[in-house]
Motif scaffolding. Structure first.
Motif, PDB file in Angstrom:
ATOM      1  N   SER A 166       0.867  -1.183   0.000  1.00  0.00           N
ATOM      2  CA  SER A 166       0.000   0.000   0.000  1.00  0.00           C
ATOM      3  C   SER A 166       0.906   1.237   0.000  1.00  0.00           C
ATOM      4  CB  SER A 166      -0.883   0.003   1.249  1.00  0.00           C
ATOM      5  OG  SER A 166      -0.093   0.251   2.399  1.00  0.00           O
ATOM      6  N   PRO A 167       0.369   2.407  -0.317  1.00  0.00           N
ATOM      7  CA  PRO A 167       1.199   3.620  -0.250  1.00  0.00           C
ATOM      8  C   PRO A 167       1.819   3.838   1.139  1.00  0.00           C
ATOM      9  CG  PRO A 167      -0.790   4.073  -1.485  1.00  0.00           C
ATOM     10  CD  PRO A 167      -0.949   2.691  -0.904  1.00  0.00           C
ATOM     11  N   ASP A 168       1.073   3.547   2.204  1.00  0.00           N
ATOM     12  CA  ASP A 168       1.616   3.712   3.560  1.00  0.00           C
ATOM     13  C   ASP A 168       2.761   2.726   3.818  1.00  0.00           C
ATOM     14  OD1 ASP A 168      -0.103   5.782   4.163  1.00  0.00           O
ATOM     15  OD2 ASP A 168      -1.579   4.497   5.156  1.00  0.00           O
ATOM     16  N   GLU A 169       2.590   1.476   3.387  1.00  0.00           N
ATOM     17  CA  GLU A 169       3.654   0.477   3.556  1.00  0.00           C
ATOM     18  C   GLU A 169       4.889   0.875   2.752  1.00  0.00           C
ATOM     19  OE1 GLU A 169       1.188  -3.671   4.194  1.00  0.00           O
ATOM     20  OE2 GLU A 169       1.332  -2.849   2.178  1.00  0.00           O
ATOM     21  N   ARG A 170       4.669   1.388   1.551  1.00  0.00           N
ATOM     22  CA  ARG A 170       5.788   1.807   0.703  1.00  0.00           C
ATOM     23  C   ARG A 170       6.595   2.903   1.394  1.00  0.00           C
ATOM     24  NH1 ARG A 170       3.010   2.931  -3.845  1.00  0.00           N
ATOM     25  NH2 ARG A 170       3.393   5.131  -3.694  1.00  0.00           N
ATOM     26  N   ARG A 171       5.902   3.873   1.960  1.00  0.00           N
ATOM     27  CA  ARG A 171       6.594   4.963   2.669  1.00  0.00           C
ATOM     28  C   ARG A 171       7.323   4.432   3.899  1.00  0.00           C
ATOM     29  NH1 ARG A 171       2.302   7.814   0.659  1.00  0.00           N
ATOM     30  NH2 ARG A 171       0.905   7.350   2.391  1.00  0.00           N
ATOM     31  N   ALA A 172       6.649   3.595   4.681  1.00  0.00           N
ATOM     32  CA  ALA A 172       7.241   3.074   5.917  1.00  0.00           C
ATOM     33  C   ALA A 172       8.474   2.227   5.648  1.00  0.00           C
ATOM     34  CB  ALA A 172       6.203   2.260   6.691  1.00  0.00           C
ATOM     35  N   LEU A 173       8.453   1.470   4.562  1.00  0.00           N
ATOM     36  CA  LEU A 173       9.576   0.590   4.244  1.00  0.00           C
ATOM     37  C   LEU A 173      10.598   1.241   3.311  1.00  0.00           C
ATOM     38  CD1 LEU A 173       7.523  -2.698   3.743  1.00  0.00           C
ATOM     39  CD2 LEU A 173       9.022  -2.150   5.670  1.00  0.00           C
ATOM     40  N   GLY A 174      10.310   2.462   2.837  1.00  0.00           N
ATOM     41  CA  GLY A 174      11.227   3.156   1.925  1.00  0.00           C
ATOM     42  C   GLY A 174      11.348   2.465   0.583  1.00  0.00           C
ATOM     43  N   ILE A 175      10.234   1.988   0.065  1.00  0.00           N
ATOM     44  CA  ILE A 175      10.230   1.217  -1.178  1.00  0.00           C
ATOM     45  C   ILE A 175       9.752   2.095  -2.332  1.00  0.00           C
ATOM     46  CG2 ILE A 175       9.234  -0.777  -2.357  1.00  0.00           C
ATOM     47  CD1 ILE A 175       8.787  -2.038   0.373  1.00  0.00           C
ATOM     48  N   PRO A 176      10.494   2.115  -3.441  1.00  0.00           N
ATOM     49  CA  PRO A 176      10.005   2.856  -4.602  1.00  0.00           C
ATOM     50  C   PRO A 176       8.762   2.199  -5.189  1.00  0.00           C
ATOM     51  CG  PRO A 176      12.234   2.000  -4.998  1.00  0.00           C
ATOM     52  CD  PRO A 176      11.794   1.532  -3.653  1.00  0.00           C
ATOM     53  N   GLU A 177       7.983   2.979  -5.879  1.00  0.00           N
ATOM     54  CA  GLU A 177       6.788   2.459  -6.545  1.00  0.00           C
ATOM     55  C   GLU A 177       7.173   1.343  -7.503  1.00  0.00           C
ATOM     56  OE1 GLU A 177       3.218   4.111  -9.396  1.00  0.00           O
ATOM     57  OE2 GLU A 177       4.347   5.518  -8.185  1.00  0.00           O
TER      58      GLU A 177
END
Length: 137
Positions: free
Chosen positions: A97-108
């Motif tokens: 999810s967008p929140d998980e991506r931000r929390a884990l520092g993962i690019p789209e």
């Protein structure tokens, strides 16, 4: 790089391949901004949608990340980490999810592993920088 309009390979894939080659050769280094959509349109005589799709493909491959209002930048390749799992561990892969991506520092465009251990613990891991190893123990 020249885009061949008569090729069986779609123009956006040819364009993405050219930018990918620059990244892989080191001509575009991690953190460096890649040419904008407008630059790609002007340099290669392609439609804006072709440039947009090429950038989206590179982002989905995890080679670049786009920052709103700033442009697209080459990502820093992650060193692979081996995660050892024992019998009874469940693993699923999905897009974060967008929140998980931000929390884990993962690019789209980079998927995650959801690891559920027999004791009930759960971990979320980047799929592009983790190797899952099952052990007999």
């Amino acid at each position: 790089m020249t885009i061949d309009p008569y090729s069986d390979i779609p123009a956006y894939k040819q364009l993405a391949g050219g930018v990918r080659a620059l990244i892989e050769s080191g001509d575009l280094a991690p953190g460096q901004r890649i040419p904008s959509e407008s630059d790609l349109v002007q340099r290669h005589g392609v439609a804006r949608e072709t440039a947009r799709r090429a950038i989206a493909l590179l982002r989905a491959e995890g080679l670049i990340q786009t920052i709103q209002g700033q442009g697209s930048f080459v990502t820093d390749p992650q060193e692979a980490v081996t995660v050892r799992c024992r019998k009874g561990t469940e693993i699923a892969a999905r897009m974060p999810s967008p929140d998980e991506r931000r929390a884990l520092g993962i690019p789209e465009g980079v998927p995650i592993f959801i690891v559920r251990y027999p004791e009930g613990q759960e971990s979320k891991l980047r799929a592009d920088s983790n190797v899952i190893l099952f052990t007999e123990e």
